[in-house]
Design a protein around this motif. Sequence first.
Motif, PDB file in Angstrom:
ATOM      1  N   GLN A   1      46.004  40.156  46.010  1.00 56.79           N
ATOM      2  CA  GLN A   1      46.667  39.931  47.304  1.00 56.79           C
ATOM      3  C   GLN A   1      48.159  40.269  47.220  1.00 56.79           C
ATOM      4  OE1 GLN A   1      46.492  35.862  48.650  1.00 56.79           O
ATOM      5  NE2 GLN A   1      46.918  36.405  50.763  1.00 56.79           N
ATOM      6  N   LYS A   2      48.762  39.912  46.108  1.00 54.95           N
ATOM      7  CA  LYS A   2      50.198  40.131  45.955  1.00 54.95           C
ATOM      8  C   LYS A   2      50.550  41.613  45.960  1.00 54.95           C
ATOM      9  CE  LYS A   2      54.008  39.149  42.747  1.00 54.95           C
ATOM     10  NZ  LYS A   2      54.380  38.459  41.464  1.00 54.95           N
TER      11      LYS A   2
ATOM     12  N   ASP B   1      48.402  44.099  46.894  1.00 58.01           N
ATOM     13  CA  ASP B   1      47.507  44.837  47.794  1.00 58.01           C
ATOM     14  C   ASP B   1      46.605  45.781  47.004  1.00 58.01           C
ATOM     15  OD1 ASP B   1      46.338  45.597  50.167  1.00 58.01           O
ATOM     16  OD2 ASP B   1      47.822  47.144  50.611  1.00 58.01           O
TER      17      ASP B   1
ATOM     18  N   PRO C   1      42.826  45.563  46.042  1.00 57.17           N
ATOM     19  CA  PRO C   1      41.520  44.879  46.098  1.00 57.17           C
ATOM     20  C   PRO C   1      40.653  45.122  44.884  1.00 57.17           C
ATOM     21  CG  PRO C   1      41.614  46.726  47.642  1.00 57.17           C
ATOM     22  CD  PRO C   1      43.004  46.509  47.163  1.00 57.17           C
TER      23      PRO C   1
ATOM     24  N   ALA D   1      40.553  42.196  42.566  1.00 52.05           N
ATOM     25  CA  ALA D   1      39.651  41.104  42.966  1.00 52.05           C
ATOM     26  C   ALA D   1      38.208  41.430  42.577  1.00 52.05           C
ATOM     27  CB  ALA D   1      39.762  40.862  44.466  1.00 52.05           C
TER      28      ALA D   1
END
Length: 232
Positions: A173-174, A176, A178, A181
């Motif tokens: 998230q920090k 950007d 994905p 993740a």
Amino acid sequence: MNGFFDIPSDLQHSWTGLIGLHLRESLLPVAAGLLLALPLAQLCVRFRWLYPPVLGLTTVLYAIPSLAFFVVLIDYTGQTELTVMIPLAVYSLVVLVPAIVDGVRSVPQETLAAATAMGFGPVRRYLQVQLPIATPAIVAGLRVAVVSSISLVSVGALIGNQGALGNLLAAAQKYDRPELAVNAVLTMAALAIVCDALLVGLRVLLTPWMPRGARPKAAARPEPLTAKGAAR
């Protein structure tokens, strides 16, 4: 694929380093929980009145969100791995204590009488007779506890990058990205599958008298692991 394994430098670990950290933070608490659960379960077997309050206490502790546990502990243990591992050890008790108690209680009275007749004292009988026979139930509890612990370690990302592979979720998230993740989710799932398979192999190794296709009665799960991980 290069970006998939390109870990941000502020995490201070490579991908393999995060895997090692994740295994340490998830497996050590389960080992500590097992060491605590073994004598506690024996007390519950010997003094049956003790089992309901012990089970009730472990269930109440399990219901405490891990983040609340972190807030309480952080004043004493700081933003460290220990702050993450203590709640995981406590959570494992709600699975391990019933698994051990059920397994030990399943030992036939005839077997216990024979061991007593052979001169086995209570401690020796527990270690050399009851626990080996209870191994399938204990391993079933360990399988639940280990998979749950592997999923819950990621919550440690909320207290200063102490979530091992879970730190990749925050980094995704920090920055950007994905793919970080996806990396975290797939790696944690793979670790859970591998650890579960190793425990199954351990059960087969320790219980050669059991048929290969036999399925030991699994410990009761307080709630679905995926929901638990999401809620915490």
